[in-house]
Design an enzyme around this catalytic site. Structure first.
Site, PDB file in Angstrom:
ATOM      1  N   GLU A 130       1.053  -0.530  -4.615  1.00 57.43           N
ATOM      2  CA  GLU A 130       1.802  -1.373  -3.670  1.00 57.43           C
ATOM      3  C   GLU A 130       1.655  -2.828  -4.090  1.00 57.43           C
ATOM      4  OE1 GLU A 130       3.610  -0.424  -1.152  1.00 57.43           O
ATOM      5  OE2 GLU A 130       3.064   1.684  -1.040  1.00 57.43           O
ATOM      6  N   TYR A 156       5.991   2.472   0.794  1.00 57.69           N
ATOM      7  CA  TYR A 156       5.004   3.198   1.596  1.00 57.69           C
ATOM      8  C   TYR A 156       4.378   4.316   0.776  1.00 57.69           C
ATOM      9  CZ  TYR A 156       7.089   0.901   5.665  1.00 57.69           C
ATOM     10  OH  TYR A 156       7.540  -0.031   6.555  1.00 57.69           O
ATOM     11  N   CYS A 157       3.056   4.505   0.940  1.00 63.86           N
ATOM     12  CA  CYS A 157       2.346   5.657   0.358  1.00 63.86           C
ATOM     13  C   CYS A 157       1.593   6.372   1.476  1.00 63.86           C
ATOM     14  CB  CYS A 157       1.282   5.263  -0.644  1.00 63.86           C
ATOM     15  SG  CYS A 157       1.582   3.951  -1.747  1.00 63.86           S
ATOM     16  N   PHE A 158       1.484   7.679   1.350  1.00 63.24           N
ATOM     17  CA  PHE A 158       0.851   8.497   2.374  1.00 63.24           C
ATOM     18  C   PHE A 158      -0.075   9.528   1.753  1.00 63.24           C
ATOM     19  CE2 PHE A 158       5.136   7.390   3.731  1.00 63.24           C
ATOM     20  CZ  PHE A 158       4.967   6.945   5.035  1.00 63.24           C
ATOM     21  N   ILE A 200      -0.447   3.540   3.522  1.00 64.66           N
ATOM     22  CA  ILE A 200      -0.579   2.145   3.125  1.00 64.66           C
ATOM     23  C   ILE A 200       0.798   1.612   2.756  1.00 64.66           C
ATOM     24  CG2 ILE A 200      -2.934   2.542   2.304  1.00 64.66           C
ATOM     25  CD1 ILE A 200      -1.886   1.824  -0.526  1.00 64.66           C
TER      26      ILE A 200
END
Length: 303
Positions: free
Chosen positions: A94, A9-11, A188
């Site tokens: 990702e 997960y990336c934020f 994402i």
């Protein structure tokens, strides 16, 4: 056998969802459980004309100057899962699966493109342009894991952030689309997330998908619908809910709390995969303040 794409997960959070005029970026890197990830720094450098750079699998043309970068990378890779450069640009990668099979031929890995974007881009948009130009020239492909007994290949998605804006870039082969973000929160993960809001794309993207029979040209062009194998792109990101629970006051500590969240699945601890490294970056929108980057350098941020 490894599962499909690991659930990383990336934020990113922008004002007014983040505090004190700060852009807050975070990522958990889910990788094979026993893989070591290291934090490394490379100084800015000048390079001789005509010199080359050896990436994970292939050699490419070097540029005259590269920016200073700090990276979190699996120790066997040239590239990186995530990192930042001296200009306050952050990039994370990702692994994704699309209806187009990823190439097993050795080319640039998504992780190579993270490092190349950081070394060559002084803004988020510059890093985006670097990545898509390299995709066009060299392609993406090769084994994502060090274990050579089987080849696991993926397409790539990226979250590219600076003090002013972010870009979500999703790719399939050399084709790509990107969405620009300047406010609010975004997560994402390892599924496609771009829909009809596309702010930049490969010039031949729509002609290509029409030629494949994936889009008729009459309906709205929805990147996820066109490129996903199924409707699973709609189920993405329990991580977004985890971030939204923090309310409109996302700080470095709030992002750290999100990355530690095992209940939501953001912090991965499964039979095959583990969150082997994490990053939180704080990018003040006021350029007179420095950017700050926190790396775990160790697995399992919940610890």
């Amino acid at each position: 056998r490894m599962a499909a794409a690991p659930p990383s997960y990336c934020f990113v959070a922008f004002p007014p969802c983040s505090k004190d005029g700060l852009v807050v970026f975070g990522k958990n890197s889910a990788r094979p459980r026993d893989e070591v990830q290291e934090v490394v720094y490379f100084a800015a450098a000048a390079h001789d004309p005509g010199s080359k750079v050896e990436c994970t699998y292939i050699e490419i043309e070097q540029v005259p100057k590269t920016h200073a970068v700090v990276l979190s990378r699996p120790s066997w890779l040239w590239g990186a899962e995530m990192g930042a450069n001296e200009h306050g640009v952050c990039v994370a990668n990702e692994a994704i699966v699309t209806r187009e099979p990823a190439s097993e031929s050795e080319a640039l890995l998504g992780m190579d493109l993270v490092r190349l974007g950081l070394e060559r881009g002084a803004t988020a948009k510059e890093a985006l342009d670097v990545i898509v130009a390299l995709l066009e020239e060299y392609g993406q492909g090769g084994n994502y894991y060090e274990d050579g007994s089987s080849c696991h290949t993926f397409q790539s998605a990226f979250l590219i952030v600076d003090r002013n804006e972010a870009w979500i870039l999703e790719t399939s082969g050399k084709y790509w689309a990107a969405e620009k973000i300047t406010e609010g929160m975004k997560c994402i993960c390892n599924q496609l997330s771009l829909t009809t809001k596309i702010d930049a794309e490969h010039p031949e993207l729509r002609n290509y998908v029409r030629s494949q029979g994936w889009w008729n040209g009459d309906s709205d062009f929805n990147f996820s619908e066109v490129f996903s194998l199924s409707d699973d792109h709609l189920a993405c990101c329990s991580g977004k809910e985890s971030l939204e629970k923090q309310g409109g006051d996302v700080s470095a500590q709030a992002m750290i709390d999100v990355l530690r969240d095992k209940d939501s699945g953001v912090c991965v601890d499964s039979e095959s995969f583990l969150t082997t490294a994490s990053i939180v970056s704080v990018l003040p929108q006021d350029p007179s303040f420095p950017c700050v980057h926190y790396f775990t350098g160790t697995p399992d941020p919940s610890r």
